[in-house]
Design a protein around this motif. Structure first.
Motif, PDB file in Angstrom:
ATOM      1  N   VAL A  41       0.840  -1.190   0.000  1.00  0.00           N
ATOM      2  CA  VAL A  41       0.000   0.000   0.000  1.00  0.00           C
ATOM      3  C   VAL A  41       0.882   1.249   0.000  1.00  0.00           C
ATOM      4  O   VAL A  41       1.829   1.360   0.774  1.00  0.00           O
ATOM      5  N   GLY A  42       0.568   2.163  -0.901  1.00  0.00           N
ATOM      6  CA  GLY A  42       1.378   3.363  -1.031  1.00  0.00           C
ATOM      7  C   GLY A  42       2.595   3.169  -1.904  1.00  0.00           C
ATOM      8  O   GLY A  42       3.360   4.110  -2.139  1.00  0.00           O
ATOM      9  N   VAL A  43       2.781   1.935  -2.396  1.00  0.00           N
ATOM     10  CA  VAL A  43       3.930   1.619  -3.254  1.00  0.00           C
ATOM     11  C   VAL A  43       3.473   1.320  -4.671  1.00  0.00           C
ATOM     12  O   VAL A  43       3.897   1.970  -5.623  1.00  0.00           O
ATOM     13  N   TYR A  94      -9.823  -9.805  -4.035  1.00  0.00           N
ATOM     14  CA  TYR A  94      -8.843  -8.791  -4.424  1.00  0.00           C
ATOM     15  C   TYR A  94      -9.510  -7.432  -4.625  1.00  0.00           C
ATOM     16  O   TYR A  94      -8.915  -6.392  -4.353  1.00  0.00           O
ATOM     17  N   GLN A  95     -10.752  -7.477  -5.082  1.00  0.00           N
ATOM     18  CA  GLN A  95     -11.487  -6.229  -5.285  1.00  0.00           C
ATOM     19  C   GLN A  95     -11.716  -5.517  -3.948  1.00  0.00           C
ATOM     20  O   GLN A  95     -11.582  -4.293  -3.841  1.00  0.00           O
ATOM     21  N   SER A 134     -10.084  -1.942  -3.203  1.00  0.00           N
ATOM     22  CA  SER A 134     -11.006  -0.850  -2.881  1.00  0.00           C
ATOM     23  C   SER A 134     -10.670  -0.232  -1.525  1.00  0.00           C
ATOM     24  O   SER A 134     -10.666   0.987  -1.361  1.00  0.00           O
ATOM     25  N   GLU A 135     -10.360  -1.096  -0.557  1.00  0.00           N
ATOM     26  CA  GLU A 135     -10.035  -0.621   0.793  1.00  0.00           C
ATOM     27  C   GLU A 135      -8.817   0.300   0.787  1.00  0.00           C
ATOM     28  O   GLU A 135      -8.758   1.285   1.529  1.00  0.00           O
ATOM     29  N   HIS A 136      -7.852  -0.026  -0.084  1.00  0.00           N
ATOM     30  CA  HIS A 136      -6.601   0.722  -0.080  1.00  0.00           C
ATOM     31  C   HIS A 136      -6.468   1.706  -1.242  1.00  0.00           C
ATOM     32  O   HIS A 136      -5.418   2.334  -1.402  1.00  0.00           O
ATOM     33  N   GLY A 137      -7.536   1.853  -2.026  1.00  0.00           N
ATOM     34  CA  GLY A 137      -7.516   2.813  -3.118  1.00  0.00           C
ATOM     35  C   GLY A 137      -6.533   2.487  -4.218  1.00  0.00           C
ATOM     36  O   GLY A 137      -5.933   3.385  -4.822  1.00  0.00           O
TER      37      GLY A 137
END
Length: 229
Positions: free
Chosen positions: A136-138, A168-169, A173-176
């Motif tokens: 996430v963020g990477v 996976y969706q 979705s949770e992490h944008g």
């Protein structure tokens, strides 16, 4: 018009690419991993030059597809072929993905290989339905593809959408993080995929080929099917 983005992968032929200049394509993929669609950095650079001549309102971004590359190899490719996106199809961890993003200033897509019958390929470091939050963020997108034991992806086979995509969706979705779906897509089934699961993007290669070569009529049919939903 449907806003699902389209990635056409495995381009090798300049003339085919020239015939696509008016089409609403968002990403063009060039395979640097071991594959019958593999290109050299020199060849990819010639193809990338065609993207500058794109006549549709949106110019596609160039995506390089790699499996477990080292930094030296990526550097050599990037020196000759200035890609917009590096797509990693192997066991690359979040630390490596972040290093790639930082060193080359590109987007990084991470692919997850899932078996056609719905089980995961556990050799892939993030293919556990619950993906490490380290990504996430990477990564800039997550891509689901059907596992191929020889090449890792590009099998031309679909996977069990109903067993795999929702997990996976939910994570994406949770992490944008945008979710792409690949694996056995073609003009006759991409509409069902989009209608049922609404992925951010779809990725096609063998599904727009005839006798192993990209077919402009199939490419047009695929794009039309995606955009008309």
């Amino acid at each position: 018009m449907n806003n699902t983005v389209v990635k056409i992968c495995g381009l090798q032929d300049v003339e085919v690419l020239k015939s696509m200049l008016n089409l609403p394509v968002d990403y063009i993929g060039f395979v640097f991993a071991n594959s019958r669609r593999q290109v050299t950095a020199e060849g990819a650079n010639i193809l990338l030059q065609q993207l500058q001549a794109w006549q549709h309102e949106t110019r596609p971004e160039g995506v390089g597809v790699f499996v477990n590359p080292d930094m030296d190899f990526l550097s050599k490719v990037m020196e000759q072929a200035p890609l917009d996106v590096i797509q990693l199809h192997g066991q690359e961890d979040a630390v490596f993905c972040e290093a790639v993003k930082r060193k080359f200033g590109v987007k990084v897509f991470k692919a997850v290989s899932v078996h056609s019958k719905g089980t995961e390929n556990h050799s892939n470091s993030i293919d556990q339905h619950v993906i490490s939050k380290d990504y996430v963020g990477v990564i800039d997108a997550l891509l689901l593809d059907t596992f191929d034991p020889i090449y890792g992806g590009g099998s031309g086979q679909t996977f069990a959408w109903e067993k795999q995509i929702p997990h996976y969706q939910e994570w994406s979705s949770e992490h944008g993080i945008p979710l792409f779906v690949a694996g056995g897509l073609e003009p006759n089934n991409v509409g069902e995929l989009i209608t049922k699961y609404h992925p951010y993007g779809v990725d096609v290669s063998s599904g727009v080929e005839t006798n192993g070569l990209k077919d402009i009529e199939k490419i047009k049919a695929f794009i039309e099917r995606v955009k008309q939903i």
